[in-house]
Design an enzyme around this catalytic site. Structure first.
Site, PDB file in Angstrom:
ATOM      1  N   GLY A 355      16.478  20.346  29.657  1.00 23.73           N
ATOM      2  CA  GLY A 355      15.495  19.938  30.652  1.00 23.73           C
ATOM      3  C   GLY A 355      14.096  20.316  30.215  1.00 23.73           C
ATOM      4  O   GLY A 355      13.902  21.021  29.220  1.00 23.73           O
ATOM      5  N   PRO A 356      13.095  19.876  30.944  1.00 26.78           N
ATOM      6  CA  PRO A 356      11.698  20.152  30.594  1.00 26.78           C
ATOM      7  C   PRO A 356      11.384  21.641  30.699  1.00 26.78           C
ATOM      8  O   PRO A 356      12.148  22.415  31.285  1.00 26.78           O
ATOM      9  CB  PRO A 356      10.912  19.345  31.638  1.00 26.78           C
ATOM     10  CG  PRO A 356      11.891  18.408  32.248  1.00 26.78           C
ATOM     11  CD  PRO A 356      13.230  19.047  32.144  1.00 26.78           C
ATOM     12  N   PRO A 357      10.259  22.044  30.146  1.00 26.28           N
ATOM     13  CA  PRO A 357       9.856  23.462  30.274  1.00 26.28           C
ATOM     14  C   PRO A 357       9.581  23.832  31.725  1.00 26.28           C
ATOM     15  O   PRO A 357       9.084  23.026  32.510  1.00 26.28           O
ATOM     16  CB  PRO A 357       8.566  23.535  29.433  1.00 26.28           C
ATOM     17  CG  PRO A 357       8.596  22.342  28.546  1.00 26.28           C
ATOM     18  CD  PRO A 357       9.337  21.286  29.295  1.00 26.28           C
ATOM     19  N   VAL A 359      11.718  24.714  34.209  1.00 23.66           N
ATOM     20  CA  VAL A 359      12.643  24.383  35.295  1.00 23.66           C
ATOM     21  C   VAL A 359      13.631  25.514  35.565  1.00 23.66           C
ATOM     22  O   VAL A 359      14.453  25.418  36.466  1.00 23.66           O
ATOM     23  CB  VAL A 359      13.414  23.076  34.988  1.00 23.66           C
ATOM     24  CG1 VAL A 359      12.468  21.903  34.949  1.00 23.66           C
ATOM     25  CG2 VAL A 359      14.189  23.185  33.694  1.00 23.66           C
ATOM     26  N   GLY A 360      13.586  26.583  34.771  1.00 24.91           N
ATOM     27  CA  GLY A 360      14.411  27.750  35.077  1.00 24.91           C
ATOM     28  C   GLY A 360      15.662  27.882  34.250  1.00 24.91           C
ATOM     29  O   GLY A 360      16.641  28.483  34.704  1.00 24.91           O
ATOM     30  N   LYS A 361      15.669  27.350  33.028  1.00 27.44           N
ATOM     31  CA  LYS A 361      16.883  27.410  32.195  1.00 27.44           C
ATOM     32  C   LYS A 361      17.197  28.848  31.783  1.00 27.44           C
ATOM     33  O   LYS A 361      18.332  29.322  31.921  1.00 27.44           O
ATOM     34  CB  LYS A 361      16.701  26.527  30.951  1.00 27.44           C
ATOM     35  CG  LYS A 361      16.439  25.061  31.261  1.00 27.44           C
ATOM     36  CD  LYS A 361      16.368  24.216  30.011  1.00 27.44           C
ATOM     37  CE  LYS A 361      15.185  24.563  29.132  1.00 27.44           C
ATOM     38  NZ  LYS A 361      13.889  24.319  29.786  1.00 27.44           N
ATOM     39  N   THR A 362      16.194  29.548  31.262  1.00 24.61           N
ATOM     40  CA  THR A 362      16.423  30.920  30.779  1.00 24.61           C
ATOM     41  C   THR A 362      16.732  31.866  31.935  1.00 24.61           C
ATOM     42  O   THR A 362      17.657  32.686  31.853  1.00 24.61           O
ATOM     43  CB  THR A 362      15.191  31.409  30.008  1.00 24.61           C
ATOM     44  OG1 THR A 362      14.924  30.515  28.921  1.00 24.61           O
ATOM     45  CG2 THR A 362      15.423  32.808  29.466  1.00 24.61           C
ATOM     46  N   SER A 678      13.308   2.080  26.565  1.00 26.06           N
ATOM     47  CA  SER A 678      13.298   1.772  27.994  1.00 26.06           C
ATOM     48  C   SER A 678      12.129   0.895  28.429  1.00 26.06           C
ATOM     49  O   SER A 678      11.941   0.690  29.614  1.00 26.06           O
ATOM     50  CB  SER A 678      13.276   3.076  28.804  1.00 26.06           C
ATOM     51  OG  SER A 678      12.118   3.814  28.501  1.00 26.06           O
ATOM     52  N   LYS A 721      12.917   9.457  35.816  1.00 32.15           N
ATOM     53  CA  LYS A 721      12.078   8.271  36.006  1.00 32.15           C
ATOM     54  C   LYS A 721      11.893   7.956  37.491  1.00 32.15           C
ATOM     55  O   LYS A 721      10.801   7.565  37.929  1.00 32.15           O
ATOM     56  CB  LYS A 721      12.697   7.089  35.268  1.00 32.15           C
ATOM     57  CG  LYS A 721      12.665   7.254  33.750  1.00 32.15           C
ATOM     58  CD  LYS A 721      13.377   6.119  33.047  1.00 32.15           C
ATOM     59  CE  LYS A 721      13.308   6.311  31.522  1.00 32.15           C
ATOM     60  NZ  LYS A 721      14.015   5.258  30.787  1.00 32.15           N
TER      61      LYS A 721
END
Length: 778
Positions: A355-357, A359-362, A678, A721
């Site tokens: 996901g984008p930077p 967003v809470g992955k880490t 796209s 999108k």
């Protein structure tokens, strides 16, 4: 400046790393072609040449700025061709001269010079300076032991102060820059003063060198004495059976090996290395290498584990407490716990959060570790290009260490941590190897129970580790590595979610960091929404947190200065704290346009809208594509162009348009690279609108690839999108029919606000996207 003659034209010999003083006689080796030709020329004339030192020794063809402008006019007494191809000359310095201009540099360097001379100065001050220089030179000569008594006596017999100073400068081991200072000192008094300063400094350096040398000698003698005493002590300890010293270390290591509960093969290896360590002399470099290796084997967790907290309700509460939303990720973790609770054994799953930077992955990985009651270890793979970073260095290398995986396990201290591999998509291959290939074994549940590190050399069990990886762009991960991971996409947050996150998580955290409380600072909901809409544009919440921190800093300053004790942030006061809005909320066109369509794009920073414009001009049928487009988008444009050419009758377009009309397709924001499959139908609609004069509806956004027969193919990033379309204020979005399965990923709040139409052919797209003609609308 005193002179003796008018300017003269004379050949020039540039010197590298050398300088000749007047009265000095020495040999010079000449190798450059121009310099050799200059020598040959002066030998045919009056044998006079100007010697000038180069400022930069590396310059092969010096110009005037590369030379010191003051040199020595010299007499070439002898020239001799050497067997190695160089020319050796014997020169005698005559007098100083300054370069006025370089008149020629084709065959050899020729310059206009102004000879210089110093008037004889027998003033008392000059005589006093001469005596001081003489004393300092004699002291320096005795301290350096590199200058003979004959040289000192010869210098003592010189009466001329200028020649006296030049002779001493010749015998000093100075850099060219310092010698040049003396050469440029035309006034004898200044020359002697400069020389006196240099001699004083050189003498101090020599004294310091002697002190350091004596100290080093004493230290070496002391070290040798200590070594001899230590060897005697070892011999005495051996005779007495004393286990202190290395013998004691060996016994301590043996005990640690037995208590480490290693696998049998590893324990045998450790005892074998311990025997080698016992026999190798302590002063040997190999001794420290073996000791470090044994320390690593002993420190690694071979069987120690933490007990998992398998209470699903507890885990769900922890995940909800730390993160808002992210239902899919939470569900996957809870499923893992449920299966482990039933089977009591499960190989650690490999989850890839993409996901984008922001967003809470880490932070989500940390919450998973807390929910499971496991140790947490994180390593960053961004920029890693050496596979030894993963697998470790072999012990043949100096300074060898285990790889990041083994280091992380040692840091965790247990066999079953939650191990986060951050930024797995940003590894790079280099001449040292491919780290992504080294990760294949780490992340394969069928192989990682016998992971081999080059440093440890023995298999290590990673099957109990719960690996979690993160990436901004899953397409940048090599396919074999991606195949070993279960990908969970975190697309980003809706405006409603961001509002909840800011209220419940970000703002309380920033208040605490800045020493504030809700009693000091309150923020109205409508002001928070305005921050989200007009001061940030991102998929995550990192920039939103920065803006909230900015508000807290402003509030802290206001409170400390005593202006106010309580601050309430409203719509009216927000601009005073953050300035004018930086973003436009809603990118929808103000009016329906001809030749301009709105597409939906997916980037590593989330979704975005993409405006595509088409202009027509009379010409020869050239197709121009601009806007920093990638190969895929260029192919989409050509495919759309080909479809329109084959359908001119149905579309009501001039059949000869491709021969008499130049078409320019442009995607604004040209500095941003754009690529992906796209934009096909968006380009086609913009082209058809421009060629037919029909308006494109401003509230319609679209995404999908097009074939040569007009079919609309599926795309990725549907959720991102749709969120970008909602943020831009669009009312209708057109998606490929084959993407129907992805609609459930779109948040319900966005689905309720958007009219989503699924299309399978370009004819359907035109029905939704195109309105009447421009002239009809008027």
């Amino acid at each position: 400046m005193p002179t003796t003659e008018t300017s003269q034209k004379i050949p020039l010999l540039p010197l590298r790393g050398a300088l000749v003083f007047p009265g000095m006689v020495l040999h010079l080796d000449v190798g450059r072609d121009k310099s050799v030709r200059a020598i040959e020329q002066v030998m045919e004339d009056d044998q006079r040449i100007l010697l000038a030192s180069q400022i930069d020794l590396a310059v092969e063809e010096p110009v005037k700025k590369d030379l010191y402008q003051t040199g020595t006019l010299a007499y070439v007494k002898q020239m001799l061709k050497m067997p190695n191809g160089t020319t050796r000359i014997l020169v005698e310095g005559m007098q100083r001269a300054t370069i006025k201009e370089v008149t020629s540099s084709e065959e050899y360097y020729e310059v206009n010079i102004q000879p210089l001379s110093s008037e004889k100065d027998n003033q008392p001050k000059t005589t006093a300076l001469k005596r001081m220089v003489k004393d300092h030179f004699e002291q320096y000569a005795k301290a350096s032991s590199k200058i003979s008594d004959e040289t000192i006596q010869a210098v003592d017999e010189i009466d001329n102060p200028g020649y006296f100073a030049d002779t001493i400068a010749t015998h000093l081991p100075l850099k060219i820059e310092r010698k040049q200072e003396i050469l440029e000192a035309i006034d004898i008094e200044n020359r002697l003063q400069t020389l006196l300063d240099i001699l004083t400094n050189e003498k101090e350096v020599l004294d310091l060198e002697q002190k350091i040398g004596q100290r080093v000698k004493k230290s070496m003698e002391r070290t040798q004495k200590e070594y001899y005493l230590r060897e005697q002590m070892k011999a005495i300890q051996h005779e007495l059976g004393d286990k202190e010293g290395k013998g004691g270390e060996v016994e301590t290591l043996r005990t640690q090996i037995e208590e480490a509960n290693m696998p049998e093969n590893v324990e045998q290896k450790a005892h074998k290395e311990l025997t080698r360590y016992e026999r190798v002399p302590a002063a040997s470099a190999e001794s420290s290498v073996i000791r470090t290796y044994l320390d690593w084997l002993v420190a690694l967790p071979w069987h120690k584990k933490t007990t998992d907290h398998l209470d699903i309700d507890h885990a769900e509460n922890v995940l909800d407490e730390d993160h808002y939303g992210l239902e899919k990720v939470k569900e996957r973790v809870l499923e893992h716990l449920a299966v482990q609770q039933l089977t009591q054994s499960l190989q650690g799953p490999i989850i890839c959060l993409t996901g984008p930077p922001g967003v809470g992955k880490t932070s989500l990985a940390k919450s998973v570790a807390r929910a499971l009651n496991r140790e947490f270890v994180r390593i960053s793979l961004g920029g890693v290009r050496d596979d030894a970073e993963i697998r470790g260095h072999r012990r043949t290398y100096v300074g060898a260490l285990p790889g990041k995986i083994i280091q992380g396990m040692n840091k965790a201290g247990v066999m079953n941590p939650v191990f986060l591999l951050d930024e797995v998509d940003k590894m790079a291959s280099g001449f040292r190897g491919d780290p992504s290939s080294a990760l294949l074994e780490v992340l394969d549940p069928e192989q990682n129970d016998t992971f081999g590190d080059h440093y440890v050399e023995e298999p290590y069990d990673l099957s109990n580790v719960m690996f979690i990886t993160t990436a901004n762009n899953a397409s940048a991960i090599p396919a074999p590595l991606l195949d070993r991971m279960e990908t969970i996409s975190i697309a980003g947050y809706t405006e409603i979610e961001k509002t909840a996150i800011a209220t419940n998580y970000l703002l309380p955290k920033q208040l605490e960091r800045h020493g504030l409380s809700k009693a000091n600072l309150q923020m109205k909901d409508d002001a928070l929404v305005k921050v989200i809409r007009y001061y940030t544009r991102e998929a995550g919440v990192r920039n939103l947190e920065r803006q909230l921190a900015n508000i807290c800093r402003k509030a802290a300053k206001t409170i400390v200065t005593g202006e106010k004790k309580k601050i309430v942030v409203t719509l009216n006061t927000l601009e005073d704290m953050l300035g004018k809005p930086r973003m436009r909320y809603g990118q929808m066109e103000e009016n329906d346009q001809v030749g301009a369509a709105t597409g939906l794009a997916y980037t590593t920073a989330g979704g975005d809208t993409l405006s595509i414009e088409v202009s027509l001009a009379k010409g020869k049928g050239e197709l121009t594509l601009t806007g920093h487009l990638g190969d895929v988008m260029k192919e989409s444009a050509r495919a759309a162009f080909s479809y329109i050419r084959t359908s001119v009758g149905e579309l009501g377009i001039d059949e000869q348009f491709h021969e008499n009309t130049d078409i320019h397709i442009h995607v604004p924001e040209g500095a941003t690279p754009k690529d992906g499959p796209s934009a096909g139908i968006t380009i086609a609609i913009a082209l058809i609108s421009a060629l037919t004069g029909r308006l494109v509806k401003k509230e319609v956004g679209m995404t999908g690839e097009i074939t040569l027969r007009g079919r609309v193919l599926p795309i990725g990033g549907v959720k991102e999108k749709a969120m970008s379309a909602h943020r831009a204020g669009l009312k209708t979005i057109l998606l490929p029919k084959d993407n129907e399965k992805d609609l459930e990923d779109i948040p319900e709040s966005i689905r309720n606000d958007l009219f989503i139409s699924l299309v399978s052919h370009l004819d359907e797209v035109m029905q939704y996207a195109l309105g009447g003609r421009h002239d009809e609308s008027e």
